[in-house]
Design an enzyme around this catalytic site. Structure first.
Site, PDB file in Angstrom:
ATOM      1  CE1 TYR A   1      50.854  26.451  14.435  1.00  0.00           C
ATOM      2  CE2 TYR A   1      51.955  27.577  16.364  1.00  0.00           C
ATOM      3  CZ  TYR A   1      50.739  27.322  15.666  1.00  0.00           C
ATOM      4  OH  TYR A   1      49.430  27.649  16.289  1.00  0.00           O
TER       5      TYR A   1
ATOM      6  N   GLY B   1      44.230  38.228  12.530  1.00  0.00           N
ATOM      7  CA  GLY B   1      45.046  37.630  11.279  1.00  0.00           C
ATOM      8  C   GLY B   1      45.720  38.873  10.586  1.00  0.00           C
ATOM      9  N   GLY B   2      45.986  39.795  11.000  1.00  0.00           N
ATOM     10  CA  GLY B   2      46.718  41.075  10.340  1.00  0.00           C
ATOM     11  C   GLY B   2      45.734  42.263   9.766  1.00  0.00           C
TER      12      GLY B   2
ATOM     13  CG  LEU C   1      41.791  44.365  13.830  1.00  0.00           C
ATOM     14  CD1 LEU C   1      41.465  43.885  15.326  1.00  0.00           C
ATOM     15  CD2 LEU C   1      40.928  45.752  13.430  1.00  0.00           C
TER      16      LEU C   1
ATOM     17  N   GLY D   1      45.754  47.950  10.177  1.00  0.00           N
ATOM     18  CA  GLY D   1      45.824  49.158   9.473  1.00  0.00           C
ATOM     19  C   GLY D   1      46.389  49.179   7.992  1.00  0.00           C
TER      20      GLY D   1
END
Length: 341
Positions: A55, A208-209, A211, A213
């Site tokens: 990472y 992964g983003g 959810l 909205g």
């Protein structure tokens, strides 16, 4: 924060873990803000931090942040992925594991790692080679427990049998992908993990983003990762249609979508912790604002109607599928052998 036992290790961890992948060069290059984010999570009661050697400089950011606070944290990191151009600086061989752990220890500025995880299965290395090397690290005191990530059920079972047969340390945890939209692990991975007393720390609880909205059906998708890497799950019409139903549900029950998503994954009895991968302080604060949310059976039943248990809608591109799926050579007979005649 409540505490849950990480499998049968006796280690107590919080239901939310802080994922540090986006703290550093892969996400937020402001190291000082990354340190502040980690400190805020610890001050809020989170005691579980997860990162990996691939990472970017995330391990270095975590190491700086934990100065003077190392004993408060259950620290997890991972190995396997390439970290440079050297062909042997990757994988799950003894040669690489013994070097990779020393590099991680230096970057994390610690003398031990609480949970050292195989980031992905390595089909080029026998599992007993990997387990043997990891067992030595535990006996040397450099690692407290070992785990896996994105293992298939058969691979988890094989590793557990190998440990019993050869007297190796057992994998104590599994880190799979899990969200309302990605429920495949409910069929096999979570039951197998429970059977062997493994803890699970699930990644991408917000799909992964998807959810958050922020990404809606019929709207322009401006996600920076999607623009850069072409991740299909941000444009999958089936997933976006399910998101619309989930947005309507969250509005109806008065629970923010991100809080609904996090509360859903930690409601499963086989899930120990959900990894919240904050990139900014605002994202972390949003996660922390939902720690008291508990979903009723009625709400969970409504979610089951939108995405059936054990099913996934579409698929995240980052999920490991194994070489048998990714490589056409492994799923196609030679042309001359493809007919029955």
């Amino acid at each position: 924060m409540q505490y849950r036992t990480l499998g049968r290790t006796g280690i107590k961890v919080t239901p939310y873990a802080l994922g540090a992948m986006m703290l550093g060069s892969l996400g937020n290059p402001d190291r000082q803000e990354g340190i502040r984010i980690i400190h805020r999570a610890l001050d809020a009661g989170i005691n579980f931090v997860d990162t990996a050697d691939r990472y970017g400089d995330s391990e270095e950011v975590v190491g700086e942040a934990l100065k003077g606070r190392r004993d408060e944290v259950v620290l997890a990191t991972k190995f396997w992925g390439p970290v440079d151009d050297d062909i042997n600086h990757r994988g799950a061989s003894r040669r690489w594991i013994t070097e990779a752990v020393e590099r991680s220890l230096r970057r994390l500025q610690t003398d031990h790692i609480d949970l050292y995880q195989l980031h992905r299965p390595d089909p080029d290395t026998d599992i007993d080679e990997t387990l043997s090397a990891l067992t030595d690290l535990v006996r040397q005191g450099k690692v407290r427990a070992i785990g896996t990530s994105s293992m298939r059920g058969s691979e988890i079972v094989e590793a557990q049998w190998m440990s019993e047969r050869r007297g190796f340390e057992r994998f104590r945890t599994e880190q799979p992908n899990y969200s309302i939209l990605d429920r495949e692990i409910e069929r096999e991975i979570l039951p197998v993990a429970e059977r062997y007393g493994m803890g699970t720390l699930v990644y991408s609880p917000l799909a992964g983003g998807t959810l958050t909205g922020r990404y809606r059906a019929g709207q322009e998708n401006d996600n920076f990762r999607s623009a850069r890497t072409g991740m299909r799950h941000f444009r999958d019409e089936r997933r976006l249609a399910a998101v619309e139903e989930l947005v309507a549900l969250s509005d109806e029950v008065g629970v923010k979508l991100t809080h609904l998503a996090m509360a859903f994954v930690i409601a499963h009895p086989a899930v120990t912790s959900a990894i919240a991968g904050a990139r900014t302080m605002e994202q972390l604060e949003d996660t922390l604002a939902g720690v008291d949310v508990a979903l009723s059976d009625e709400i969970l039943d409504r979610i089951d109607q939108i995405v059936a248990p054990g099913e996934s809608i579409g698929a995240m591109d980052m999920v490991y599928r194994g070489p048998e799926v990714a490589d056409p050579i492994l799923r196609r007979r030679a042309a001359a052998q493809r007919s029955a005649a």
